[in-house]
Design an enzyme around this catalytic site. Sequence first.
Site, short mmCIF file in Angstrom:
data_model
loop_
_atom_site.label_atom_id
_atom_site.label_comp_id
_atom_site.label_asym_id
_atom_site.label_seq_id
_atom_site.Cartn_x
_atom_site.Cartn_y
_atom_site.Cartn_z
CG ASN A 1 -5.46 22.59 -0.02
OD1 ASN A 1 -5.45 23.53 0.90
ND2 ASN A 1 -4.25 21.34 0.28
CE LYS A 2 -8.70 19.18 -4.65
NZ LYS A 2 -9.10 17.94 -4.17
CG ASN A 3 -9.78 26.27 -8.57
OD1 ASN A 3 -8.88 26.22 -7.86
ND2 ASN A 3 -10.11 26.71 -9.84
#
Length: 370
Positions: A182-184
Amino acid sequence: MTELPFTRPTLGEEEIRSVQKVLESGWITSGPRVAELEQRLAQYIGGGVTVRLFNSATSALEAVLLAMRIGQGDEVIVPAMSFVASANVVVRAGATPVFIDVELANRNLNVDLVESALTLRTRAILPVHFAGLPVDMHPIHQLVGDQNILLLEDAAQAIGTVYQGRQVGSSGNPVVFSFQANKNMTTIEGGAVACRDDELVRHLEAIRFHGIALNDLGEMMVDDWGGKMNMPDVCAAVGLAQLKNLDRFIKQRRELAQCYLRNLPNHPALLLPVDSPGHSWHMFCVCLDFTAIGMSRQEVVKSFKQKNIMIGIHYPAMHLFGLYRRLGYGPGDFPIAERIGEQTLTLPLFPAMSKEDVERVCTHFRSLMV
Ligand SMILES: *Cc1c(COP(=O)(O)O)cnc(C)c1O
């Protein structure tokens, strides 16, 4: 209307080709792609840092605490508002998390509260760059001065965040990033430490792989404990493709966040996130006074779901979890973190979203706020 998730990774042909090459190469676990991604990340972050990859940010945080010999009897100052991993790693190391409250507007630790939490046992401070908004590190550096207190930045949500014109991660003290899905940017699961301490780098290399170091003859030596926290090349291959697009992802996130800020209703019950030039907008979190609008959070989340819009909750205040109540914490200890925990909603935000998607969320939001 199609389903709008609260987040979704942006993966394409480049990631697929990059992974395929590794799978066909005959070497799929830690190897040349990990070394290459470590180099590329160090270049991206700048400031002459060295980067070491792990299988998660949680492992990376644990490894730093172990390497710095922070454990039994030691205290680590942690903001009460974060993902629970930020405190769990301190418990895992055998040390005691000492929570402090955060600021309502930016959800980052309240720098003014750090000083009063310091004791003779304080060995580290663990600021969290919440949702990609940089913590104001300067006053913390000043406060710590030359005392023997480690600054360990949890930048799990902040790859690509800029603070005072420099990338978060370039400060020199250990900074941990997450590349969880889910991170950038993602390596599916994965994490990294950036630092400018060669001794720490050697420790981290040993801790992430069974404590093994090689002597001058290339023979295996094990002097200290190590675990199994290495990142496979398959994951690093995904990360190499992602890193090329990271600045574009962040630009898209910023534009979408601006669109939210322009289109969400101006209403006393709604608190919008603060903007900042270096913000990487990992999440768009608001606080909503549910009592004031006469609906519960569950009802609001359900009403979005009926419009096929998925809402996240980031996060419940950590000190109210059973694990931390057993350390003596309870309701009323950190009013701001508790208020955020009760009122927070995460609106959909990911690079592949369109401005029409943002407007769709805002339209439903306005309909709730009459
Ligand atoms: C995601 C996250 C972590 C943990 O990252 P993993 O790579 O999933 O272990 C730690 N701290 C914060 C603030 C996070 O958002």
